[in-house]
Structure formats: C-alpha cells, structure tokens
Design a protein around this motif. Structure first.
Motif, mmCIF file in Angstrom:
data_model
loop_
_atom_site.group_PDB
_atom_site.id
_atom_site.type_symbol
_atom_site.label_atom_id
_atom_site.label_comp_id
_atom_site.label_asym_id
_atom_site.label_seq_id
_atom_site.Cartn_x
_atom_site.Cartn_y
_atom_site.Cartn_z
ATOM 1 N N TYR A 61 0.692 -1.155 -0.021
ATOM 2 C CA TYR A 61 -0.005 0.077 -0.005
ATOM 3 C C TYR A 61 0.896 1.404 0.031
ATOM 4 O O TYR A 61 0.658 2.285 -0.624
ATOM 5 N N GLU A 64 4.147 1.148 -3.071
ATOM 6 C CA GLU A 64 3.765 1.084 -4.421
ATOM 7 C C GLU A 64 2.304 1.959 -4.669
ATOM 8 O O GLU A 64 1.811 1.758 -5.789
ATOM 9 N N ARG A 65 2.253 2.996 -3.783
ATOM 10 C CA ARG A 65 0.895 3.845 -4.024
ATOM 11 C C ARG A 65 1.086 4.821 -5.265
ATOM 12 O O ARG A 65 0.069 5.022 -5.767
ATOM 13 N N LYS A 66 2.070 5.016 -5.502
ATOM 14 C CA LYS A 66 2.276 5.799 -6.799
ATOM 15 C C LYS A 66 2.532 5.053 -8.047
ATOM 16 O O LYS A 66 2.451 5.762 -9.348
ATOM 17 N N ILE A 67 2.853 3.958 -8.081
ATOM 18 C CA ILE A 67 3.191 3.135 -9.268
ATOM 19 C C ILE A 67 2.137 2.233 -9.683
ATOM 20 O O ILE A 67 2.047 1.582 -10.561
ATOM 21 N N ARG A 68 1.227 2.106 -8.767
ATOM 22 C CA ARG A 68 0.137 0.922 -8.842
ATOM 23 C C ARG A 68 -0.794 1.299 -9.711
ATOM 24 O O ARG A 68 -1.503 2.344 -9.650
ATOM 25 N N LYS A 70 -4.290 1.473 -11.821
ATOM 26 C CA LYS A 70 -5.763 1.224 -11.506
ATOM 27 C C LYS A 70 -6.355 -0.172 -11.775
ATOM 28 O O LYS A 70 -5.987 -0.708 -12.808
ATOM 29 N N SER A 215 1.956 -5.373 -4.660
ATOM 30 C CA SER A 215 0.544 -5.341 -4.760
ATOM 31 C C SER A 215 0.165 -6.794 -5.420
ATOM 32 O O SER A 215 -1.002 -7.002 -5.143
#
Length: 353
Positions: A61, A64-68, A70, A215
C-alpha cells in the motif's frame, strides 16, 4: 568495493533465486512434519495465504501507491485466474500429494516445471530457439535431458542407500508412505507442476499490465486464500480441522505465509520481470539436492539410487538450458541497439544503483 558491487548487481537475480530455493527446502520439511502432526493441507493453504496477505498489504500500500495501476475488472479477473493457478488449485493438489509421497519426490518432480515453462515460452515466442546456433541446441538438449532425468526418478527406484547413522530429527510418519497411494500422489504432483508452469508464464504477461510486484503478491495471496477457503469448506466439514494450536502447525503456517507466499513470491515476481519466467524455474534443482540431503542425513529417510541418478541427470539438463539462455542474453547485450523482451542485468539495475 566497486568490483563487489558490480558482481552483486550483475548476479542479483541469481543470488535471490538461490536464497529462495533454500527457503523452499525448509518448507518441504516443516510442512511434512505439520501434515503428519494432523494439519489439513487445505486449511494450511488457506491460513498460509491469509498470513501472507496481511504481511504484504502495508508494504504494498505505501511503497507502491504511486506506481500501482488502477485495478480494472478485466485485470481483477486476470489476477483471479493467476491466483487459481498459483495458489488455490495448484497448492492444494501439491500439498495433498505430500501426504501420499515424500518431500524428496516432490522436490524432484518440481524440476519438470522448468522444462514445461520453457516449452510453453517457446510456443508463445517468449523464448527464441535457433537450432542452427549452439545456444538453441543447448536449450533443446537441456530440456530433453532434464525430462529424461525426471522419468528416471519416477520410473526407476533402484536399491536404497544404507543410512550412515541415526536420524537427527524424527518426524512421526515421515517414512510411512502408503505404497498404494504413491501413484495417486504422483499424479497430483504432475498436475500441479503443469498448472504451476502456466502460472509462471501468465505472471510475465500480467506484470506488463500491472508492474507492481508487492501489490500483485498481496492480491494473489488474498484472492487465493478466499478461493482455497471456499474449496476447503466444501470438502472439510469438521470444525476441528480449522483449529491450530501453538505447535508445529502454527510455525509451518507462519513460515509458509511470511517467507514463502510473502517474501519468496515477491522475489520470484521481481526476477520474472527482470529475467523472464524460464530463468526463475531453472533454480528448482537446487532445492531437490538440499531436500534429498536433509531427508537422508537429518530425517533418516531412505534415498534410492534412482533418485540420485535421476537428480544428477535433471541438474545437468537444466543447467545446460541455463547456459544456453545466458549466452542468449550476452549476445543481446552486445548488440546494444535492440532492447530484450525481459531487461538484461545491466539495463535492469541502472535505475537501482
């Protein structure tokens, strides 16, 4: 210091995969002890991946919140199938077969995954084979030799080696495999190896659309755990099977969840994106040798000549395949202008140094 750093960066995937196989070695032993203690394999798979999902969730969470990307419905369905192949279906067959065979046989049969994955990769044009080139010949010859080795281990047992001493660790029921169930266990193992090979190939495609390894590891663990839980509820009606105490069952679940389904799965996804699915499966023979050694020297398990002979042949074949693949990458790097399908070591680590 610079040569050491350069060596580490160049062989980072190799080092990580060796450590992963060492981790798998202990998993074979500890899960056999747990199953002989009474742990239900289906419950084990469910609990193990719940633990893994809980452990990896916070890291996935925040890191990788910036590269994950949608998560779309189509991508979720892809992850659902990926979880089925890599977690619920495959592992339930795999660990059920451990009840009927032995950890040594399972470790040996897992070596077929590399050959099966290579064949699938060639069919899907993820691997290039040129029969006019020594590299292509090495790949084909390595695949054939490894399959011959697996057939030797499966069809020829031969005389058992005499134990050189007493078992250092005793696992209740570890040597009491029922002969009538050996074929059943072998068929389950083969089926799991086939689905596992498909899983490795599918990972490479999914990572292109969802390049967030942590993720993806978390999603596979939670979805796979849910799938396994539904299956377990259908086939296991005893509530007592879901109860585990402060014993080997708990430790095997925690080890399998944190180390194998958490750390090792993430490492494999990272190496798959960096080097391709065939590379990841090539290191399976290492755990075969380690498991056989532990089973023979530590657990006092019988070791047959057929297993040793077949194991040697498998290792020779798979590392012949690895040699051919490494030469492929060397040639690609020399070209310089053409980008490989899976990043080369140098390209992949420039951003990490």
């Amino acid at each position: 210091m610079q040569p050491i750093t350069g060596f580490y960066l160049r062989f980072k995937p190799h080092i990580l995969m060796v450590l992963a196989q060492i981790a798998y070695t202990f998993m074979y032993i500890i899960t056999e002890a747990s199953f002989n203690h009474g742990m239900n394999p289906f419950v084990y798979v469910t609990y193990r991946h719940i633990v893994a999902g809980v452990i990896t969730l916070p890291f996935a969470y925040f890191i990788e919140r910036k590269i994950r990307p949608k998560l779309t419905l189509a991508l979720f369905l892809e992850i659902f199938v990926l979880s089925l192949l890599g977690v619920s279906l495959t592992l339930n067959m795999y660990f059920t077969s451990l009840k009927y065979t032995s950890p040594t046989l399972l470790a040996c049969m897992v070596n077929t995954i590399a050959s099966l994955t290579f064949i699938l990769a060639v069919i899907l044009r993820m691997e290039i084979v040129n029969i006019r080139n020594p590299r292509g010949i090495a790949k084909i010859l390595g695949t054939v030799v490894s399959l011959v080795g697996v057939m030797t281990m499966t069809l020829y047992k031969g005389p058992a080696l005499k134990n050189i001493g007493h078992a250092l660790v005793h696992i209740k029921g570890s040597t009491g495999v029922v002969e009538g169930n050996w074929l059943k266990g072998s068929l389950l193992t083969v089926a799991s190896c086939i689905t596992w090979s498909i899983w490795y190939i599918m990972q490479a495609y999914t990572l292109k659309r969802y390049p967030a390894q942590l993720s993806l590891t978390t999603w596979m663990n939670f979805v796979g755990a849910a799938q396994s839980a539904v299956f377990t509820v259908i086939v296991q009606h005893k509530r007592a099977a879901w109860t585990i105490g402060f014993n080997i069952d708990l430790w095997s679940t925690l080890y399998g969840g944190v180390v194998i389904s958490g750390i090792v799965t993430f490492v494999q996804l990272w190496c798959t994106e960096a080097k391709g699915p065939v590379f990841v499966t090539m290191f399976n023979p290492l755990s075969t040798l380690l498991v056989a050694a532990l089973a023979y020297f530590v657990l006092g398990e019988k070791l047959n000549v057929g297993s040793i002979l077949g194991g040697v042949i498998v290792v020779m074949g798979l590392y012949l395949l690895l040699w051919g693949k490494e030469l492929d990458e060397a040639q690609i790097n020399l070209k310089g202008n053409e980008e490989p399908k899976f990043s080369s070591d140098e390209n992949n680590f420039k951003g990490e140094a």
